[in-house]
Design a protein around this motif. Structure first.
Motif, PDB file in Angstrom:
ATOM      1  N   VAL A  82       0.701  -1.048  -0.003  1.00  0.00           N
ATOM      2  CA  VAL A  82      -0.097  -0.120  -0.063  1.00  0.00           C
ATOM      3  C   VAL A  82       1.287   1.209  -0.041  1.00  0.00           C
ATOM      4  CG1 VAL A  82      -1.790   1.627   1.086  1.00  0.00           C
ATOM      5  CG2 VAL A  82      -2.303  -1.232   1.322  1.00  0.00           C
ATOM      6  N   LEU A  83       1.315   2.463  -1.098  1.00  0.00           N
ATOM      7  CA  LEU A  83       1.547   3.859  -0.536  1.00  0.00           C
ATOM      8  C   LEU A  83       0.698   4.435  -0.257  1.00  0.00           C
ATOM      9  CD1 LEU A  83       2.384   4.166  -4.565  1.00  0.00           C
ATOM     10  CD2 LEU A  83       4.066   3.711  -2.680  1.00  0.00           C
ATOM     11  N   PRO A  84       1.450   4.969   0.787  1.00  0.00           N
ATOM     12  CA  PRO A  84       0.836   5.988   1.172  1.00  0.00           C
ATOM     13  C   PRO A  84       1.217   7.511   1.215  1.00  0.00           C
ATOM     14  CG  PRO A  84       2.584   5.810   1.345  1.00  0.00           C
ATOM     15  CD  PRO A  84       2.911   5.068   0.844  1.00  0.00           C
ATOM     16  N   LEU A  85      -0.624   7.809   1.156  1.00  0.00           N
ATOM     17  CA  LEU A  85      -0.629   9.160   0.737  1.00  0.00           C
ATOM     18  C   LEU A  85      -0.515  10.338   1.189  1.00  0.00           C
ATOM     19  CD1 LEU A  85      -4.601   7.953  -0.886  1.00  0.00           C
ATOM     20  CD2 LEU A  85      -2.226   8.206  -2.736  1.00  0.00           C
ATOM     21  N   GLY A  86      -0.170  10.460   2.332  1.00  0.00           N
ATOM     22  CA  GLY A  86       1.078  11.507   3.029  1.00  0.00           C
ATOM     23  C   GLY A  86      -0.169  12.447   3.432  1.00  0.00           C
ATOM     24  N   LYS A  87      -0.049  13.242   3.129  1.00  0.00           N
ATOM     25  CA  LYS A  87      -0.771  14.858   3.758  1.00  0.00           C
ATOM     26  C   LYS A  87      -1.657  15.564   1.711  1.00  0.00           C
ATOM     27  CE  LYS A  87       1.567  16.714   7.620  1.00  0.00           C
ATOM     28  NZ  LYS A  87       2.586  17.900   7.805  1.00  0.00           N
ATOM     29  N   MET A  88      -2.408  14.468   1.635  1.00  0.00           N
ATOM     30  CA  MET A  88      -2.351  14.875   0.332  1.00  0.00           C
ATOM     31  C   MET A  88      -4.148  15.523   0.390  1.00  0.00           C
ATOM     32  SD  MET A  88      -2.993  12.062  -3.745  1.00  0.00           S
ATOM     33  CE  MET A  88      -1.923  12.264  -3.596  1.00  0.00           C
ATOM     34  N   PRO A  89      -5.043  16.238   0.128  1.00  0.00           N
ATOM     35  CA  PRO A  89      -6.204  16.840   0.318  1.00  0.00           C
ATOM     36  C   PRO A  89      -6.471  15.569  -0.406  1.00  0.00           C
ATOM     37  CG  PRO A  89      -4.633  18.245  -1.031  1.00  0.00           C
ATOM     38  CD  PRO A  89      -4.055  17.185  -0.616  1.00  0.00           C
ATOM     39  N   SER A  90      -8.121  15.426   1.259  1.00  0.00           N
ATOM     40  CA  SER A  90      -8.982  14.427   0.077  1.00  0.00           C
ATOM     41  C   SER A  90      -9.554  14.581  -1.079  1.00  0.00           C
ATOM     42  CB  SER A  90     -10.324  14.241   1.453  1.00  0.00           C
ATOM     43  OG  SER A  90     -11.200  15.482   1.368  1.00  0.00           O
ATOM     44  N   GLU A  91     -10.257  15.545  -1.450  1.00  0.00           N
ATOM     45  CA  GLU A  91     -10.378  15.871  -2.919  1.00  0.00           C
ATOM     46  C   GLU A  91      -9.380  15.761  -4.002  1.00  0.00           C
ATOM     47  OE1 GLU A  91      -8.613  20.022  -2.378  1.00  0.00           O
ATOM     48  OE2 GLU A  91      -9.925  18.098  -0.820  1.00  0.00           O
ATOM     49  N   GLN A  92      -7.971  15.871  -3.380  1.00  0.00           N
ATOM     50  CA  GLN A  92      -7.432  14.979  -5.218  1.00  0.00           C
ATOM     51  C   GLN A  92      -7.129  13.340  -4.515  1.00  0.00           C
ATOM     52  OE1 GLN A  92      -3.973  17.150  -4.272  1.00  0.00           O
ATOM     53  NE2 GLN A  92      -4.627  19.157  -4.983  1.00  0.00           N
ATOM     54  N   GLN A  93      -7.069  13.024  -3.226  1.00  0.00           N
ATOM     55  CA  GLN A  93      -7.079  12.005  -3.342  1.00  0.00           C
ATOM     56  C   GLN A  93      -8.017  10.564  -3.539  1.00  0.00           C
ATOM     57  OE1 GLN A  93      -6.797   9.883   0.550  1.00  0.00           O
ATOM     58  NE2 GLN A  93      -5.310  11.828   1.341  1.00  0.00           N
ATOM     59  N   ASP A  94      -9.114  11.191  -3.844  1.00  0.00           N
ATOM     60  CA  ASP A  94     -10.618  10.876  -4.532  1.00  0.00           C
ATOM     61  C   ASP A  94     -10.261  11.158  -5.678  1.00  0.00           C
ATOM     62  OD1 ASP A  94     -12.195  10.282  -2.121  1.00  0.00           O
ATOM     63  OD2 ASP A  94     -13.145  12.092  -2.555  1.00  0.00           O
ATOM     64  N   LYS A  95      -9.892  11.977  -6.356  1.00  0.00           N
ATOM     65  CA  LYS A  95      -9.484  11.779  -8.034  1.00  0.00           C
ATOM     66  C   LYS A  95      -8.753  11.264  -7.842  1.00  0.00           C
ATOM     67  CE  LYS A  95      -8.959  13.526 -11.950  1.00  0.00           C
ATOM     68  NZ  LYS A  95     -10.812  13.454 -12.835  1.00  0.00           N
ATOM     69  N   LEU A  96      -7.388  10.842  -7.201  1.00  0.00           N
ATOM     70  CA  LEU A  96      -6.718   9.224  -7.578  1.00  0.00           C
ATOM     71  C   LEU A  96      -7.156   7.864  -7.395  1.00  0.00           C
ATOM     72  CD1 LEU A  96      -3.339   8.614  -8.648  1.00  0.00           C
ATOM     73  CD2 LEU A  96      -2.809   8.872  -5.451  1.00  0.00           C
TER      74      LEU A  96
END
Length: 235
Positions: A82-96
């Motif tokens: 599992v790759l950590p997403l760190g502090k990526m904003p939630s809306e950008q996580q959703d896009k990813l």
């Protein structure tokens, strides 16, 4: 009134989703509404890239990949984790992490059948995007070698349940208004224009054409640097 056989066939699993869609298409053509026909044609033939995908066809997933952390002298390698997403904003996580399933219902069924012995569907992430994942982890020594999103297979399979449920509601409503459907014909001449308009409106509500549950334009982040990289990965 006895239920139409085409309704019983679908409810009992005697026909596949593709066949049920084709039967419903023959009936809906008489109503001559483009939104209804577009929906059923997209389910049969797939959703074009410039068409919004309904919410039930947008699948979430988990980010996996291979990467190295630490300095050159003390680095540690991680493979297919599992790759950590760190502090990526939630809306950008959703896009990813979200993936629209645009292929036809029959192609999706074939893919699931062929994929039954593997680990499921994946969405590949382009290499151009790897530095952004590392950036949000605030780790200058993080080097990513591969990245992909493993899609939620129960959600993928649920597409069939969603489509079949809508088809059952559509067929039941048509039967209520026009009688038995087994001849794949409805007598629209028996209804006034006002009545036909109400029937069409009800059918559009069944398939969620109120535009409140559609996903596709991602207005909040469509112009972000992340969006541009993820769009490359979906091509």
């Amino acid at each position: 009134m006895a239920k139409s056989q085409i309704i019983k066939d679908l409810a009992n699993g005697a026909v596949d989703t593709q066949t049920a869609l084709k039967r419903a298409k023959v009936l809906l053509q008489d109503l001559n509404n483009q939104n209804l026909l577009d929906w059923i044609n997209y389910e049969i033939g797939g959703y074009p890239d410039d068409v919004e995908v309904p919410e039930y066809r947008v699948i979430s997933g988990q980010l996996y990949g291979s990467y190295m952390k630490g300095s050159i002298a003390t680095h540690i390698k991680y493979n297919d984790v599992v790759l950590p997403l760190g502090k990526m904003p939630s809306e950008q996580q959703d896009k990813l992490l979200m993936c629209p399933m645009r292929i036809s219902i029959s192609a999706l069924a074939d893919m699931i059948c062929k994929d039954k012995d593997s680990q499921g569907f994946v969405k590949n992430i382009p290499a151009d995007y790897y530095p952004y994942i590392a950036k949000y982890n605030n780790d200058p020594y993080m080097v990513i070698y591969s990245a992909y999103v493993k899609l939620n297979m129960p959600q993928v399979r649920d597409i069939f349940a969603q489509v079949e449920s809508m088809l059952l509601d559509i067929l039941a409503y048509l039967e209520k208004n026009f009688g038995n459907l087994d001849d794949l014909d409805i007598d629209i001449e028996s209804k006034t224009d006002v009545e036909l308009d109400e029937i069409i409106k009800h059918l559009l509500v069944i398939i969620h054409f109120d535009n409140s549950v559609n996903i596709g334009n991602d207005n909040e982040i469509k112009n972000s640097e992340i969006a541009s990289y993820i769009e490359k990965g979906n091509q």
